[in-house]
Every structure is written in structure tokens, then in C-alpha cells.
Design a protein around this motif. Structure first.
Motif, PDB file in Angstrom:
ATOM      1  N   ALA A 196       0.832  -1.194   0.000  1.00 39.50           N
ATOM      2  CA  ALA A 196       0.000   0.000   0.000  1.00 39.50           C
ATOM      3  C   ALA A 196       0.874   1.253   0.000  1.00 39.50           C
ATOM      4  O   ALA A 196       1.892   1.321   0.690  1.00 39.50           O
ATOM      5  CB  ALA A 196      -0.907  -0.004   1.224  1.00 39.50           C
ATOM      6  N   ILE A 197       0.493   2.235  -0.792  1.00 33.01           N
ATOM      7  CA  ILE A 197       1.215   3.501  -0.844  1.00 33.01           C
ATOM      8  C   ILE A 197       0.896   4.281   0.424  1.00 33.01           C
ATOM      9  O   ILE A 197      -0.256   4.663   0.659  1.00 33.01           O
ATOM     10  CB  ILE A 197       0.822   4.293  -2.108  1.00 33.01           C
ATOM     11  CG1 ILE A 197       1.258   3.521  -3.359  1.00 33.01           C
ATOM     12  CG2 ILE A 197       1.438   5.688  -2.085  1.00 33.01           C
ATOM     13  CD1 ILE A 197       0.783   4.137  -4.658  1.00 33.01           C
ATOM     14  N   GLU A 198       1.897   4.496   1.246  1.00 34.55           N
ATOM     15  CA  GLU A 198       1.698   5.154   2.532  1.00 34.55           C
ATOM     16  C   GLU A 198       1.844   6.662   2.398  1.00 34.55           C
ATOM     17  O   GLU A 198       2.568   7.172   1.534  1.00 34.55           O
ATOM     18  CB  GLU A 198       2.698   4.608   3.563  1.00 34.55           C
ATOM     19  CG  GLU A 198       2.534   3.121   3.832  1.00 34.55           C
ATOM     20  CD  GLU A 198       3.506   2.625   4.892  1.00 34.55           C
ATOM     21  OE1 GLU A 198       4.306   3.454   5.375  1.00 34.55           O
ATOM     22  OE2 GLU A 198       3.446   1.442   5.231  1.00 34.55           O
ATOM     23  N   TYR A 199       1.149   7.377   3.262  1.00 37.65           N
ATOM     24  CA  TYR A 199       1.188   8.836   3.238  1.00 37.65           C
ATOM     25  C   TYR A 199       2.554   9.331   3.717  1.00 37.65           C
ATOM     26  O   TYR A 199       3.006   8.978   4.801  1.00 37.65           O
ATOM     27  CB  TYR A 199       0.093   9.396   4.137  1.00 37.65           C
ATOM     28  CG  TYR A 199       0.106  10.903   4.230  1.00 37.65           C
ATOM     29  CD1 TYR A 199      -0.279  11.685   3.135  1.00 37.65           C
ATOM     30  CD2 TYR A 199       0.519  11.542   5.386  1.00 37.65           C
ATOM     31  CE1 TYR A 199      -0.270  13.061   3.204  1.00 37.65           C
ATOM     32  CE2 TYR A 199       0.527  12.927   5.469  1.00 37.65           C
ATOM     33  CZ  TYR A 199       0.129  13.678   4.368  1.00 37.65           C
ATOM     34  OH  TYR A 199       0.147  15.047   4.446  1.00 37.65           O
ATOM     35  N   ASP A 200       3.205  10.124   2.858  1.00 37.98           N
ATOM     36  CA  ASP A 200       4.494  10.695   3.250  1.00 37.98           C
ATOM     37  C   ASP A 200       4.587  12.176   2.911  1.00 37.98           C
ATOM     38  O   ASP A 200       5.667  12.777   2.977  1.00 37.98           O
ATOM     39  CB  ASP A 200       5.646   9.927   2.588  1.00 37.98           C
ATOM     40  CG  ASP A 200       5.605   9.999   1.058  1.00 37.98           C
ATOM     41  OD1 ASP A 200       4.733  10.706   0.497  1.00 37.98           O
ATOM     42  OD2 ASP A 200       6.447   9.350   0.419  1.00 37.98           O
ATOM     43  N   GLY A 201       3.446  12.776   2.544  1.00 38.26           N
ATOM     44  CA  GLY A 201       3.423  14.190   2.227  1.00 38.26           C
ATOM     45  C   GLY A 201       3.776  14.522   0.787  1.00 38.26           C
ATOM     46  O   GLY A 201       3.698  15.683   0.379  1.00 38.26           O
ATOM     47  N   SER A 202       4.171  13.514  -0.002  1.00 40.65           N
ATOM     48  CA  SER A 202       4.600  13.784  -1.378  1.00 40.65           C
ATOM     49  C   SER A 202       3.503  13.518  -2.396  1.00 40.65           C
ATOM     50  O   SER A 202       3.714  13.694  -3.597  1.00 40.65           O
ATOM     51  CB  SER A 202       5.814  12.917  -1.727  1.00 40.65           C
ATOM     52  OG  SER A 202       5.466  11.536  -1.727  1.00 40.65           O
ATOM     53  N   GLY A 203       2.335  13.082  -1.935  1.00 40.03           N
ATOM     54  CA  GLY A 203       1.244  12.795  -2.853  1.00 40.03           C
ATOM     55  C   GLY A 203       0.520  14.049  -3.302  1.00 40.03           C
ATOM     56  O   GLY A 203       0.964  15.180  -3.067  1.00 40.03           O
ATOM     57  N   THR A 204      -0.640  13.866  -3.936  1.00 42.39           N
ATOM     58  CA  THR A 204      -1.386  14.991  -4.502  1.00 42.39           C
ATOM     59  C   THR A 204      -2.460  15.526  -3.562  1.00 42.39           C
ATOM     60  O   THR A 204      -3.077  16.545  -3.859  1.00 42.39           O
ATOM     61  CB  THR A 204      -2.044  14.580  -5.828  1.00 42.39           C
ATOM     62  OG1 THR A 204      -2.911  13.462  -5.598  1.00 42.39           O
ATOM     63  CG2 THR A 204      -0.988  14.201  -6.859  1.00 42.39           C
ATOM     64  N   VAL A 205      -2.725  14.834  -2.444  1.00 40.67           N
ATOM     65  CA  VAL A 205      -3.691  15.310  -1.461  1.00 40.67           C
ATOM     66  C   VAL A 205      -3.035  15.301  -0.083  1.00 40.67           C
ATOM     67  O   VAL A 205      -2.186  14.446   0.206  1.00 40.67           O
ATOM     68  CB  VAL A 205      -4.979  14.453  -1.456  1.00 40.67           C
ATOM     69  CG1 VAL A 205      -5.727  14.598  -2.757  1.00 40.67           C
ATOM     70  CG2 VAL A 205      -4.662  12.983  -1.193  1.00 40.67           C
TER      71      VAL A 205
END
Length: 222
Positions: A196-205
Motif C-alpha cells: 500500500a502507498i503510505e502517506y508521506d506528504g509527497s502525494g497529490t492530497v
């Protein structure tokens, strides 16, 4: 209720089961709210009693190495003209291309549309946008093909994309567009993947999507 609605599971067959690969598990946080939403169409003139149940089997934490996520890709920007696919006229075909933002392994894929869909297809596209590999085909809107990728899973690298399209007929004298009614249409592909793609602040939301990656008409949200 604060926060977005994130996709966990979907099905349209009367009985449906999804098994995750060995040592892969879904992830629900403690005290999260689980919403069961059911769409029922009644084609008869009499009331019907309908119900839905979902069973989630828990797994011991030490049996899980990686969490799974969902790539939920939608095309809503289409118009099916009157007469498409009728009396020798060609069907109407439309689609979208959605990037994959990280290296992932896909283990399951399925499409969703309504009654006028005649075919749904998907390809793995390379960084240039060229269709490199056909990965899915379905010609049954009512009971769509659920394709499994195992031994090995379908490896997709960041920068590749899912190119998908749907074809429809239209026996009416009106344009048909995207919508939730049985008289509207849809074109959706869903892919189960890991890790799973974890939240690291580099996404679009700016929120944790818990492994959900949404693509709406080519725009990516994760």
C-alpha cells in the motif's frame, strides 16, 4: 463526519469473495467507521426484499508482511450518442489513461459499468503512453471478469500507466452520460495491489488515503 470516504471493497455479483496473497492484508484502524452502501435495482412491479452482508476475516498481525491498497480509476467524461451500436451503427468507445505513482504489484483486477456496456478493456502503458501489454478484457456488464494475477503478481513500475476504455450501445434517442442511475453509465476499473502507498506528504492530497489511489479522468489523487 470528518475525513474522506475511502474504498475498501466492492462487488456486484450475488456472491463474491476476494482472497489476498500470502502474507498480505488489508488495514483498518481502530475506531474507524465502516460504511456498507448497497445499490439495488428492482426491474419488477412489486416490492422486493434485498440485503447484503460483508464478512471480513481478521489476520494475526505477525502473519502480515505488507498491506494492500486499491487503484480506483474512473472515466466520467463521456457521452454515448443515440443509436450507438444499434442497427449496424458502431458502438461508442471512450477511455482514460491513469498513471501509477509508485512501484506496485497488482494481484486482482475488475471492471464496473452498467447495462449498456458491451466491452471493457485495459492495457499497461509505458512511460511514453504506448500500450505495452493488454491486461484485462470483459464483455459481461452484469458479472464482470475478476482477473487474478498470482505467481507472479503483475509488477508495475512508477511512471507506467493503466490505459482503460469502455464501449457501449445506446438504444434510446437521448445522450447517455456518467451517473449513478441504472439509466446512466459508468466506466471504472479497480485493481488490488501491494505494498500500500503510505502517506508521506509527497502525494497529490494532504491526507492519508490508506492505500487508496483514485484517478478521475486522468487526474491522480493519492
Amino acid at each position: 463526519m470528518e475525513g474522506p470516504r475511502l474504498f475498501v471493497y466492492g462487488a456486484q455479483e450475488a456472491v463474491h469473495e476476494v482472497s489476498l496473497p500470502d502474507r498480505i492484508g488489508g488495514h483498518l484502524e481502530e475506531n474507524e467507521i465502516f460504511i456498507l452502501e448497497v445499490h439495488i435495482a428492482n426491474a419488477s412491479s412489486e416490492p422486493v426484499e434485498a440485503f447484503a452482508t460483508v464478512t471480513i476475516d481478521p489476520a494475526p498481525e505477525d502473519s502480515i508482511d505488507q498491506y494492500s491498497g486499491i487503484l480506483f480509476y474512473m472515466n466520467t467524461d463521456f457521452t454515448i450518442p443515440p443509436g450507438a451500436g444499434i442497427d449496424g451503427a458502431p458502438v461508442h468507445t471512450d477511455g482514460a489513461v491513469c498513471a501509477v505513482p509508485r512501484d506496485v504489484n497488482v494481484f486482482r483486477m475488475q471492471s464496473h459499468a452498467h447495462q449498456r456496456m458491451t466491452k471493457a478493456e485495459s492495457w499497461l502503458a509505458d512511460a511514453s503512453g504506448s500500450r505495452a501489454q493488454k491486461i484485462y478484457k470483459n464483455e459481461d456488464w452484469h458479472s464482470p471478469v475478476s482477473r487474478s494475477f498470482d505467481d507472479p503478481a503483475l509488477a508495475i513500475t512508477a511512471g507506467q500507466a493503466i490505459d482503460f476504455e469502455c464501449s457501449w450501445s445506446n438504444e434510446t434517442d437521448q445522450n447517455i452520460e456518467f451517473g449513478e442511475s441504472v439509466e446512466d453509465e459508468m466506466c471504472i476499473v479497480g485493481l488490488g495491489y501491494y505494498p500500500a502507498i503510505e502517506y508521506d506528504g509527497s502525494g497529490t492530497v494532504p491526507i492519508d488515503m490508506h492505500g487508496n489511489v483514485f484517478c478521475l479522468d486522468g487526474d491522480l489523487y493519492y
